[in-house]
Design a protein around this motif. Sequence first.
Motif, PDB file in Angstrom:
ATOM      1  N   UNK A  23       0.849  -1.193   0.000  1.00 32.82           N
ATOM      2  CA  UNK A  23       0.000   0.000   0.000  1.00 32.82           C
ATOM      3  C   UNK A  23       0.882   1.240   0.000  1.00 32.82           C
ATOM      4  N   UNK A  24       1.911   1.227  -0.787  1.00 25.98           N
ATOM      5  CA  UNK A  24       2.976   2.218  -0.656  1.00 25.98           C
ATOM      6  C   UNK A  24       2.548   3.656  -0.872  1.00 25.98           C
ATOM      7  N   UNK A  25       1.478   3.900  -1.596  1.00 26.95           N
ATOM      8  CA  UNK A  25       1.197   5.282  -1.992  1.00 26.95           C
ATOM      9  C   UNK A  25       0.228   6.002  -1.060  1.00 26.95           C
ATOM     10  N   UNK A  26      -0.240   5.385  -0.010  1.00 23.96           N
ATOM     11  CA  UNK A  26      -1.273   6.003   0.829  1.00 23.96           C
ATOM     12  C   UNK A  26      -0.671   6.959   1.863  1.00 23.96           C
ATOM     13  N   UNK A  27      -1.336   8.114   2.049  1.00 24.95           N
ATOM     14  CA  UNK A  27      -0.930   9.092   3.051  1.00 24.95           C
ATOM     15  C   UNK A  27      -2.000   9.166   4.140  1.00 24.95           C
ATOM     16  N   UNK A  28      -1.607   9.450   5.401  1.00 28.93           N
ATOM     17  CA  UNK A  28      -2.622   9.668   6.435  1.00 28.93           C
ATOM     18  C   UNK A  28      -3.611  10.744   5.990  1.00 28.93           C
ATOM     19  N   UNK A  29      -4.891  10.480   6.190  1.00 31.13           N
ATOM     20  CA  UNK A  29      -5.931  11.433   5.780  1.00 31.13           C
ATOM     21  C   UNK A  29      -6.534  11.104   4.428  1.00 31.13           C
ATOM     22  N   UNK A  30      -5.869  10.265   3.641  1.00 31.84           N
ATOM     23  CA  UNK A  30      -6.517   9.731   2.442  1.00 31.84           C
ATOM     24  C   UNK A  30      -7.455   8.599   2.876  1.00 31.84           C
ATOM     25  N   UNK A  31      -8.322   8.179   1.988  1.00 34.65           N
ATOM     26  CA  UNK A  31      -9.295   7.155   2.371  1.00 34.65           C
ATOM     27  C   UNK A  31      -9.432   6.107   1.269  1.00 34.65           C
ATOM     28  N   UNK A  32     -10.025   4.998   1.652  1.00 35.62           N
ATOM     29  CA  UNK A  32     -10.329   3.909   0.715  1.00 35.62           C
ATOM     30  C   UNK A  32     -11.837   3.704   0.659  1.00 35.62           C
ATOM     31  N   UNK A  33     -12.303   3.242  -0.474  1.00 40.62           N
ATOM     32  CA  UNK A  33     -13.705   2.870  -0.641  1.00 40.62           C
ATOM     33  C   UNK A  33     -13.787   1.352  -0.580  1.00 40.62           C
ATOM     34  N   UNK A  34     -14.394   0.846   0.470  1.00 42.95           N
ATOM     35  CA  UNK A  34     -14.474  -0.604   0.660  1.00 42.95           C
ATOM     36  C   UNK A  34     -15.862  -1.088   0.254  1.00 42.95           C
ATOM     37  N   UNK A  35     -15.908  -2.111  -0.556  1.00 46.62           N
ATOM     38  CA  UNK A  35     -17.197  -2.721  -0.861  1.00 46.62           C
ATOM     39  C   UNK A  35     -17.718  -3.373   0.409  1.00 46.62           C
ATOM     40  N   UNK A  36     -18.946  -3.053   0.753  1.00 52.16           N
ATOM     41  CA  UNK A  36     -19.495  -3.582   2.002  1.00 52.16           C
ATOM     42  C   UNK A  36     -20.684  -4.474   1.689  1.00 52.16           C
ATOM     43  N   UNK A  37     -20.392  -5.595   1.094  1.00 52.73           N
ATOM     44  CA  UNK A  37     -21.417  -6.569   0.761  1.00 52.73           C
ATOM     45  C   UNK A  37     -20.785  -7.584  -0.169  1.00 52.73           C
ATOM     46  N   UNK A  38     -21.480  -8.676  -0.370  1.00 48.45           N
ATOM     47  CA  UNK A  38     -20.959  -9.700  -1.265  1.00 48.45           C
ATOM     48  C   UNK A  38     -20.880  -9.161  -2.689  1.00 48.45           C
ATOM     49  N   UNK A  39     -20.041  -9.796  -3.519  1.00 50.93           N
ATOM     50  CA  UNK A  39     -19.780  -9.293  -4.867  1.00 50.93           C
ATOM     51  C   UNK A  39     -21.055  -9.197  -5.702  1.00 50.93           C
ATOM     52  N   UNK A  40     -22.036 -10.056  -5.436  1.00 49.56           N
ATOM     53  CA  UNK A  40     -23.246 -10.065  -6.244  1.00 49.56           C
ATOM     54  C   UNK A  40     -24.301  -9.086  -5.730  1.00 49.56           C
ATOM     55  N   UNK A  41     -24.037  -8.439  -4.569  1.00 47.47           N
ATOM     56  CA  UNK A  41     -25.037  -7.533  -4.004  1.00 47.47           C
ATOM     57  C   UNK A  41     -24.947  -6.172  -4.709  1.00 47.47           C
ATOM     58  N   UNK A  42     -25.974  -5.328  -4.593  1.00 51.51           N
ATOM     59  CA  UNK A  42     -25.925  -4.021  -5.247  1.00 51.51           C
ATOM     60  C   UNK A  42     -24.693  -3.246  -4.789  1.00 51.51           C
ATOM     61  N   UNK A  51     -21.421  -1.191   7.162  1.00 47.56           N
ATOM     62  CA  UNK A  51     -20.349  -1.341   8.149  1.00 47.56           C
ATOM     63  C   UNK A  51     -20.588  -2.572   9.022  1.00 47.56           C
ATOM     64  N   UNK A  52     -21.868  -2.863   9.278  1.00 50.28           N
ATOM     65  CA  UNK A  52     -22.181  -4.074  10.052  1.00 50.28           C
ATOM     66  C   UNK A  52     -21.742  -5.315   9.277  1.00 50.28           C
ATOM     67  N   UNK A  53     -21.956  -5.306   7.964  1.00 49.81           N
ATOM     68  CA  UNK A  53     -21.508  -6.439   7.144  1.00 49.81           C
ATOM     69  C   UNK A  53     -19.992  -6.586   7.236  1.00 49.81           C
ATOM     70  N   UNK A  54     -19.303  -5.446   7.131  1.00 49.90           N
ATOM     71  CA  UNK A  54     -17.843  -5.476   7.176  1.00 49.90           C
ATOM     72  C   UNK A  54     -17.354  -6.016   8.524  1.00 49.90           C
ATOM     73  N   UNK A  55     -17.982  -5.547   9.587  1.00 57.46           N
ATOM     74  CA  UNK A  55     -17.562  -5.956  10.930  1.00 57.46           C
ATOM     75  C   UNK A  55     -17.810  -7.448  11.167  1.00 57.46           C
ATOM     76  N   UNK A  56     -18.710  -8.036  10.411  1.00 55.60           N
ATOM     77  CA  UNK A  56     -19.043  -9.455  10.615  1.00 55.60           C
ATOM     78  C   UNK A  56     -18.134 -10.391   9.824  1.00 55.60           C
ATOM     79  N   UNK A  57     -17.292  -9.857   8.962  1.00 51.03           N
ATOM     80  CA  UNK A  57     -16.473 -10.731   8.114  1.00 51.03           C
ATOM     81  C   UNK A  57     -15.289 -11.313   8.907  1.00 51.03           C
TER      82      UNK A  57
END
Length: 255
Positions: A27-46, A74-80
């Motif tokens: 993850x070499x290019x990330x700086x503090x304060x930047x963010x990521x977009x995490x998919x929060x559901x299974x691949x087939x979900x909307x 976020x609840x889905x993510x926390x359950x993984x």
Amino acid sequence: MVFTATIQSRSDLGSSLAIRVGRSEGFWSCQPGQFYLLRTGAAWSPYGRRALFPTLIDPNELGFLLAPSNDPGLAWLAAQPAGTALDLIGPQGRGFMLHEHQRRILLMAEASAVAPLFALIPPALARQASITLLLHGRRRADLLPAAALPPAVEYYTACDDPLPGQPTTLDDAFVSALNWADGLYLAGSAEFLRQAKAVVTEARFAVTSGFAQAVAPVALPCGVGACMACLVDSGRGRHRACVRGPVFDLGELAL
Ligand code: FES
């Protein structure tokens, strides 16, 4: 950049859940304060992603903090469980600028928003900076345990349901620490930042450019500049926080 990373570990941190994700390409290019977009559901979900700020940026590992939330994504993510492959986009936006001359770093946040400040601690310590963290929680349980921080970090807390003798506000600690700090980094709600800006203005007569940076207090629903839901007012125009920020000079934010 879209990529896959795997949950390496999960651990409780106060009332939050800390997860670490790993990736062989790093993850070499990330700086503090930047963010990521995490998919929060299974691949087939909307399509549904959430913007999350890394708390830890390591060559091969990112840490995220999941505070208690009613958000189903976020609840889905926390359950993984560990071993789950997550789909990420990022890093997005512009992060904090840790200025070369700064050696007395003051971090102040609301507990629910502290994640991006957490990631500043290792690079600041690597520069031999002294660090003070002031954290306010709605509930005592929302505060980070002191053991979650490096011993070198001075840590002061306040909450709305304190134990006897504990403060409910950070006001006194903030005014006192402002006399010491040569760099201020903030994260919290608009009201939290408005009050902080007023205190800085009174203590230092102005919010000088470069002294204080803050994470814009807006949601980042799309995170790629498309939805216009993250506009922030700089007093000289409105900007998409996910593109121009989400970190801004405090003096630039019209709160
Ligand atoms: S989050 Fe959609 S434009 Fe910024």
